[in-house]
Write a protein that holds these residues in place. Structure first.
Motif, PDB file in Angstrom:
ATOM      1  N   ALA A  98       0.799  -1.222   0.000  1.00 12.63           N
ATOM      2  CA  ALA A  98       0.000   0.000   0.000  1.00 12.63           C
ATOM      3  C   ALA A  98       0.832   1.273   0.000  1.00 12.63           C
ATOM      4  CB  ALA A  98      -0.938   0.005   1.212  1.00 12.63           C
ATOM      5  N   SER A  99       2.078   1.207   0.461  1.00 15.40           N
ATOM      6  CA  SER A  99       2.889   2.411   0.589  1.00 15.40           C
ATOM      7  C   SER A  99       3.356   2.919  -0.780  1.00 15.40           C
ATOM      8  CB  SER A  99       4.106   2.136   1.470  1.00 15.40           C
ATOM      9  OG  SER A  99       4.971   3.257   1.488  1.00 15.40           O
ATOM     10  N   ALA A 100       3.177   4.216  -0.998  1.00 14.57           N
ATOM     11  CA  ALA A 100       3.625   4.824  -2.260  1.00 14.57           C
ATOM     12  C   ALA A 100       5.144   4.920  -2.324  1.00 14.57           C
ATOM     13  CB  ALA A 100       3.011   6.216  -2.409  1.00 14.57           C
ATOM     14  N   ALA A 101       5.810   4.786  -1.175  1.00 18.91           N
ATOM     15  CA  ALA A 101       7.273   4.889  -1.134  1.00 18.91           C
ATOM     16  C   ALA A 101       7.953   3.547  -1.370  1.00 18.91           C
ATOM     17  CB  ALA A 101       7.722   5.463   0.207  1.00 18.91           C
ATOM     18  N   LYS A 355      11.577  -2.232  -3.205  1.00 21.91           N
ATOM     19  CA  LYS A 355      12.608  -1.220  -3.056  1.00 21.91           C
ATOM     20  C   LYS A 355      11.964   0.081  -2.614  1.00 21.91           C
ATOM     21  CE  LYS A 355      16.116   1.337  -5.703  1.00 21.91           C
ATOM     22  NZ  LYS A 355      16.753   1.495  -7.034  1.00 21.91           N
ATOM     23  N   THR A 356      12.587   0.767  -1.649  1.00 20.70           N
ATOM     24  CA  THR A 356      12.053   2.044  -1.185  1.00 20.70           C
ATOM     25  C   THR A 356      12.548   3.175  -2.082  1.00 20.70           C
ATOM     26  OG1 THR A 356      13.902   2.271   0.358  1.00 20.70           O
ATOM     27  CG2 THR A 356      11.878   1.298   1.217  1.00 20.70           C
ATOM     28  N   VAL A 357      11.630   4.055  -2.477  1.00 15.20           N
ATOM     29  CA  VAL A 357      11.995   5.202  -3.307  1.00 15.20           C
ATOM     30  C   VAL A 357      12.117   6.474  -2.471  1.00 15.20           C
ATOM     31  CG1 VAL A 357      10.981   4.229  -5.393  1.00 15.20           C
ATOM     32  CG2 VAL A 357       9.556   5.611  -3.875  1.00 15.20           C
ATOM     33  N   ALA A 358      11.904   6.356  -1.159  1.00 15.23           N
ATOM     34  CA  ALA A 358      12.091   7.463  -0.218  1.00 15.23           C
ATOM     35  C   ALA A 358      12.300   6.841   1.160  1.00 15.23           C
ATOM     36  CB  ALA A 358      10.867   8.386  -0.211  1.00 15.23           C
ATOM     37  N   ASP A 359      12.840   7.641   2.098  1.00  8.59           N
ATOM     38  CA  ASP A 359      12.966   7.157   3.471  1.00  8.59           C
ATOM     39  C   ASP A 359      11.579   6.813   4.002  1.00  8.59           C
ATOM     40  OD1 ASP A 359      15.632   7.625   3.297  1.00  8.59           O
ATOM     41  OD2 ASP A 359      15.667   9.333   4.677  1.00  8.59           O
ATOM     42  N   VAL A 360      11.424   5.645   4.596  1.00  8.88           N
ATOM     43  CA  VAL A 360      10.139   5.249   5.164  1.00  8.88           C
ATOM     44  C   VAL A 360      10.364   4.719   6.570  1.00  8.88           C
ATOM     45  CG1 VAL A 360       9.061   4.712   2.954  1.00  8.88           C
ATOM     46  CG2 VAL A 360      10.315   2.936   4.156  1.00  8.88           C
ATOM     47  N   PRO A 368      15.968   3.263   4.880  1.00  9.19           N
ATOM     48  CA  PRO A 368      16.421   4.374   4.032  1.00  9.19           C
ATOM     49  C   PRO A 368      15.999   4.222   2.572  1.00  9.19           C
ATOM     50  CG  PRO A 368      18.221   3.456   5.362  1.00  9.19           C
ATOM     51  CD  PRO A 368      17.081   2.500   5.445  1.00  9.19           C
ATOM     52  N   LYS A 369      16.000   5.338   1.883  1.00  8.10           N
ATOM     53  CA  LYS A 369      15.723   5.338   0.453  1.00  8.10           C
ATOM     54  C   LYS A 369      16.712   4.419  -0.278  1.00  8.10           C
ATOM     55  CE  LYS A 369      15.707   8.424  -3.581  1.00  8.10           C
ATOM     56  NZ  LYS A 369      15.883   9.827  -4.048  1.00  8.10           N
ATOM     57  N   GLY A 370      16.173   3.646  -1.219  1.00  5.60           N
ATOM     58  CA  GLY A 370      16.995   2.716  -1.968  1.00  5.60           C
ATOM     59  C   GLY A 370      17.180   1.375  -1.293  1.00  5.60           C
ATOM     60  N   GLY A 371      16.593   1.221  -0.087  1.00  6.46           N
ATOM     61  CA  GLY A 371      16.722  -0.046   0.627  1.00  6.46           C
ATOM     62  C   GLY A 371      15.845  -1.129   0.026  1.00  6.46           C
ATOM     63  N   ARG A 372      16.269  -2.350   0.234  1.00  8.39           N
ATOM     64  CA  ARG A 372      15.472  -3.507  -0.205  1.00  8.39           C
ATOM     65  C   ARG A 372      14.640  -4.009   0.956  1.00  8.39           C
ATOM     66  NH1 ARG A 372      18.696  -1.392  -4.068  1.00  8.39           N
ATOM     67  NH2 ARG A 372      19.050  -2.782  -5.830  1.00  8.39           N
TER      68      ARG A 372
END
Length: 372
Positions: A98-101, A355-360, A368-372
């Motif tokens: 559900a998260s947009a990030a 993959k995160t496209v922003a800090d969540v 962190p952003k870019g994390g798997r």
């Protein structure tokens, strides 16, 4: 009195300024939540080998429980050379989807095997275009056309792989059945050398999904990459055959998903990538559902008897050798409920990579952003 009131007002008005000055003297930054707990292990390898061993030994559930017991439902580890946040549980599933990030991410090892221009990887208009091509063959009206051919594949499979045998290895059997149904219903492949070649290479390819991604001549991953190349070559041959049929007018643009993608002008390389991706995505999940459904029914005699009764009632209404129809499937209400309950109790997908496209933040931890 007035002076006192003014003084009090001045003090009150100065409080926000004072708070900001104090915050600035302390660094002026809010404290970030901590990273998830857990070790990264040996550089590059991390926990990859232990996970792969658990998957091969069919003890992945125990591996997951040990991880949760040690570090909780949110932890970090290293898988296939990547720092990875490990989230477990229904709430985590909801957050991931559900998260947009958080966006889809195909592991590099898998991308090298199935291709980089799949429906999972492309975005925007291109994604919508490819999705529309595939959905056309997965809608109810399209599935209705496949029922008879699916029934024929199941009958043939049971005669060849089950009848007269005292013991059957269910999971391998269901993998072969799933592959045959996909080839017939979705890709329009006959029982010829092309299908046999594709099955041979596909069996080797799927072994590399959870292999350690080390491309050396003696490794499993290297053999899987070679099988992927040969499988892609086989699919390319199918594409050339369909292109020739289209040009001669010997088939309809909507005969199967490969022909439809050709007719819509999708490049050959993207067709190959999407065929490989569809086969890998549907193969293990469908086979796992069928296997666990059989296991659950074997363990629950009451449910087993109800499914058998429902199936026998449908069988009695059919002429000898008559194929199943969509109406017959609609009548399988209890069987459908048993399959849905199996999906709830034993989800066929062990994990999903994002993959995160922003800090969540999740569970009080920072990913962190870019994390798997």
């Amino acid at each position: 009195m007035l002076a006192a009131a003014v003084a009090v007002l001045a003090v009150v008005a100065s409080l926000p300024v004072l708070r900001r000055l104090l915050s600035a003297s302390a660094g002026g930054k809010k404290t970030k939540p901590p990273l998830p707990p857990g070790p990264f292990g040996i550089p590059f390898i991390g926990q990859t080998l232990s996970l792969v061993r658990a998957l091969r030994a069919n003890t992945a559930d125990d591996w997951l429980r040990r991880c949760v017991a040690a570090y909780g439902p949110v932890s970090r580890l290293s898988l296939f050379g990547c720092a990875t946040a490990f989230l477990v549980g229904p709430a985590a599933n909801k957050f991931i989807f559900a998260s947009a990030a958080v966006t889809a991410k195909t592991p590099e090892s898998l991308a090298r095997m199935v291709g980089r221009r799949t429906i999972r990887e492309v975005v925007g208009d291109e994604h919508r275009r490819v999705r529309a091509m595939m959905v056309q063959f997965l809608r109810v009206d399209a599935v209705k056309r496949y029922v008879a051919s699916m029934d024929d594949e199941v009958r043939r499979h049971l005669d060849a792989e089950w009848r007269g045998r005292g013991t059957v290895a269910v999971m391998p059997s269901m993998k072969l059945l799933t592959f045959d149904v996909m080839c017939t219903a979705i890709f329009g492949l006959g029982r010829d050398a092309a299908r046999l070649e594709l099955w041979t290479e596909f069996q080797q390819l799927v072994r590399g999904i959870w292999a350690v991604p080390v491309n050396l001549p003696f490794t499993t991953y290297s053999r899987c990459l070679a099988a992927s190349w040969r499988g892609r070559h086989a699919v390319a041959g199918v594409i050339q055959e369909r292109r020739a049929k289209l040009e001669r007018g010997d088939c309809s643009p909507t005969s199967d998903v490969v022909t439809h993608m050709l007719a819509e002008g999708l490049p050959d390389e993207e067709i190959i990538d999407n065929v490989m991706f569809l086969m890998v995505s549907a193969h293990d999940t469908t086979a796992a559902l069928l296997t666990f459904l059989i296991r659950q029914l074997e363990a629950d005699k009451d449910a087993y008897d109800k499914v058998v009764q429902e199936q026998e009632e449908i069988a009695r209404s059919k002429a000898p050798g008559e194929a199943l129809s969509w109406d017959d499937l609609v009548r399988m209400r209890y069987t459908w409920a048993a399959a849905m309950e199996t999906l709830r109790m034993v989800p066929p997908v062990f994990s999903t990579m994002r993959k995160t496209v922003a800090d969540v933040q999740y569970g009080g931890y920072l990913i962190p952003k870019g994390g798997r």
